[in-house]
Design a protein around this motif. Structure first.
Motif, PDB file in Angstrom:
ATOM      1  N   UNK A   1     -28.652  32.021  88.248  1.00 32.13           N
ATOM      2  CA  UNK A   1     -27.865  32.896  89.126  1.00 32.13           C
ATOM      3  C   UNK A   1     -28.633  34.194  89.292  1.00 32.13           C
ATOM      4  N   UNK A   2     -28.149  35.036  90.194  1.00 36.63           N
ATOM      5  CA  UNK A   2     -28.757  36.354  90.392  1.00 36.63           C
ATOM      6  C   UNK A   2     -27.776  37.400  89.903  1.00 36.63           C
ATOM      7  N   UNK A   3     -28.238  38.247  89.003  1.00 36.20           N
ATOM      8  CA  UNK A   3     -27.388  39.321  88.508  1.00 36.20           C
ATOM      9  C   UNK A   3     -27.664  40.535  89.381  1.00 36.20           C
ATOM     10  N   UNK A   4     -26.643  40.947  90.117  1.00 42.93           N
ATOM     11  CA  UNK A   4     -26.829  41.980  91.153  1.00 42.93           C
ATOM     12  C   UNK A   4     -26.216  43.288  90.678  1.00 42.93           C
ATOM     13  N   UNK A   5     -27.041  44.315  90.645  1.00 37.34           N
ATOM     14  CA  UNK A   5     -26.575  45.619  90.176  1.00 37.34           C
ATOM     15  C   UNK A   5     -25.946  46.387  91.341  1.00 37.34           C
ATOM     16  N   UNK A   6     -24.728  46.878  91.122  1.00 36.30           N
ATOM     17  CA  UNK A   6     -23.984  47.568  92.180  1.00 36.30           C
ATOM     18  C   UNK A   6     -24.726  48.829  92.632  1.00 36.30           C
ATOM     19  N   UNK A   7     -24.365  49.289  93.803  1.00 43.45           N
ATOM     20  CA  UNK A   7     -25.006  50.489  94.345  1.00 43.45           C
ATOM     21  C   UNK A   7     -24.544  51.776  93.659  1.00 43.45           C
ATOM     22  N   UNK A   8     -23.448  51.697  92.900  1.00 36.50           N
ATOM     23  CA  UNK A   8     -22.883  52.904  92.272  1.00 36.50           C
ATOM     24  C   UNK A   8     -23.879  53.568  91.320  1.00 36.50           C
ATOM     25  N   UNK A   9     -23.642  54.838  91.053  1.00 40.09           N
ATOM     26  CA  UNK A   9     -24.426  55.543  90.039  1.00 40.09           C
ATOM     27  C   UNK A   9     -24.141  54.911  88.675  1.00 40.09           C
ATOM     28  N   UNK A  10     -25.151  54.837  87.795  1.00 41.38           N
ATOM     29  CA  UNK A  10     -24.938  54.197  86.490  1.00 41.38           C
ATOM     30  C   UNK A  10     -23.857  54.905  85.668  1.00 41.38           C
ATOM     31  N   UNK A  11     -23.117  54.117  84.909  1.00 42.60           N
ATOM     32  CA  UNK A  11     -22.190  54.680  83.920  1.00 42.60           C
ATOM     33  C   UNK A  11     -23.022  55.146  82.740  1.00 42.60           C
ATOM     34  N   UNK A  12     -22.535  56.144  82.032  1.00 42.95           N
ATOM     35  CA  UNK A  12     -23.321  56.689  80.917  1.00 42.95           C
ATOM     36  C   UNK A  12     -22.553  56.581  79.605  1.00 42.95           C
TER      37      UNK A  12
END
Ligand code: C2O
Ligand code: CU
Ligand code: CU
Length: 463
Positions: free
Chosen positions: A311-322
């Protein structure tokens, strides 16, 4: 637990909540969401559902629709979502053209509810059966037929069961991932095949599925504490998962959370096994990482396997959580006292006619001698794999604690409660169990062609 058919996953719900704009467009439907069944009970501690096994059609990727079998019309079948202590009540209807049963893999329940022919009659076409049991353990479990299971599971009859307990770790996002593979012919139809290779290695498909989807995209958020709960429902394929740039924090397995989670680059999951893992996705917003199934040599193969993209793990466009951290410990598992008696089980294979048989102590099911154990009896299952290929050994009705491999004690991280475990070729494992529930219980290799090919037996726990 009154609830309507909910299509949204926790991940999407959280993503939607964390959006600061109230006029944001609604989140797109989640293609990996598992259907949940309609709960007919108003009691929050009862999950009462109807479940129907039936002939259905399904479209795999861009192929034309093909004939499959399913629970309720979807592959996987509905996700049963509940908590420890809940009563599960299932009004099951068999609308298949052949007899079946439903087995609740990994759930500790009364033997009469376990769905095997040791304890119930086949449910004929058009017949019904009432399954009812109380959930004793937290974890991820699954359900599937226990008749001609090599064929019925392959055709699409399987679903997941998630049971939450009192010690769940906190996570931002959580997703159940049901892994499978199917063999599609050039015209897109599901192949009904059982050639010699399929019999020897277990049926492996040419198309990998995550929650029934080919070429799936798994949405994640950078920096989020992300939990994946995985089950391998394939007949014969082992998944050897790697997510480049990440380690899996393994927090649990078949029987629940591990006292001491550990990190691993590869997560090897044999048919029937479950793993509970966490990670914190890192990568550029909008980027995608291939989830790999790396080659794993399980005997009789000599390096023929190539890596696959699952599968492809797709990272959301949002700013990273910290600031997220992953759990490092959970409550200890009470060790069982040492057993005074051993049950020796030797797994092997032999050729017979044009094909093979798979044996336990030299015999094939139903000729494997039944084992008697007194109620509450403690036993060490000494499982010796005399063959050259791995066999995932599965015990119904009980968890076992793996204690020894080839005479050496296992490290703590390998001693979590299991019901299915890989016994590598030419290897002996010692598994400790308390048989505290009376009845007839099956044990078998979870490569379903091997189980149907003889590698199955029964344990009788006396009243
Ligand atoms: Cu999932 Cu007897 O098995
Ligand atoms: Cu089982
Ligand atoms: Cu096997």
């Amino acid at each position: 637990m009154k609830r309507l058919v909910a299509a949204s996953s926790l991940a999407v719900a959280l993503a939607a909540c964390s959006s600061s704009k109230t006029d944001a467009p609604p989140a797109p439907p989640d293609p990996l969401a598992l259907v949940t069944p309609i709960d007919e009970s108003p009691d929050p501690n009862v999950l009462q559902i109807k479940l129907e096994a039936k002939e259905s059609t399904k479209t795999f990727g861009s192929s034309p629709p093909t004939a499959v079998w399913s629970f309720g019309g979807t592959i996987p079948g509905p996700l049963l979502d509940a908590k420890v202590g809940d009563r599960v009540v299932v009004d099951f209807q068999n609308s298949l053209p052949e007899p079946t049963t439903v087995h609740w893999h990994g759930i500790r329940l009364p033997a009469a509810m376990d769905g095997t022919l040791a304890m119930q009659q086949p449910i004929p076409p058009g017949g019904r059966f009432h399954y009812e049991f109380t959930l004793k353990d937290a974890g991820l479990f699954w359900y599937h037929p226990h008749m001609r299971s090599d064929i019925q599971v392959q055709k699409g009859l399987y679903g997941a069961i998630r049971v939450r307990g009192p010690n769940e770790p906190t996570s931002d996002d959580e997703r159940v991932l049901v892994l499978d593979d199917v063999r599609l012919k050039d015209d897109g139809s599901l192949a009904e095949y059982l050639d010699d290779t399929a019999q020897m290695m277990g049926r492996e498909g040419n198309t990998l599925l995550v929650n029934g989807i080919t070429n799936a995209t798994i949405p994640v958020r950078a920096g989020a504490a992300t939990r994946f709960r995985l089950v391998n429902t394939a007949n014969g394929r082992f998944f050897n998962l790697r997510l480049p740039g990440h380690l899996w924090r393994v927090i649990g397995t078949d029987g629940g959370l591990l006292p001491k989670p550990y990190d691993a680059e590869h997560l090897l999951i044999a048919p029937g096994e479950r793993y509970d893992v966490m990670l914190i996705p890192n990568g550029a917003p909008g980027s995608s990482i291939d989830l790999m199934d790396d080659p794993y040599e399980r005997g009789h193969e000599s390096g023929k396997r190539a890596p696959n993209v699952v599968a492809h793990v797709k990272i959301a466009d949002d700013a990273p959580l910290a600031g997220r951290v992953l759990p490092t410990s959970f409550p200890a598992i009470d060790p069982l006292p040492p057993a005074q008696k051993t049950i020796p089980l030797t797994l092997d294979e032999a050729s017979k006619g044009d094909g093979f048989v798979f044996t336990i102590n030299g015999a094939t099911f139903p000729d494997v001698p039944m084992i008697d154990v007194e109620r509450n009896g403690l036993r060490t299952l000494e499982v010796k794999n005399a063959s050259d290929m791995d066999h995932p050994f599965h015990l119904h009705g009980f968890f076992f604690q793996p204690i020894e491999k080839n005479g050496a004690p296992l490290p703590l991280e390998s001693t979590g409660k299991k019901d299915t475990i890989i016994v590598p070729g030419k290897t002996t494992l010692k598994l400790l169990t308390r048989f505290d529930e009376p009845g007839m219980w099956m044990y078998h290799c979870h490569i379903l062609e091997h189980a149907e090919g003889g590698m199955m037996g029964e344990i009788h726990v006396m009243e």
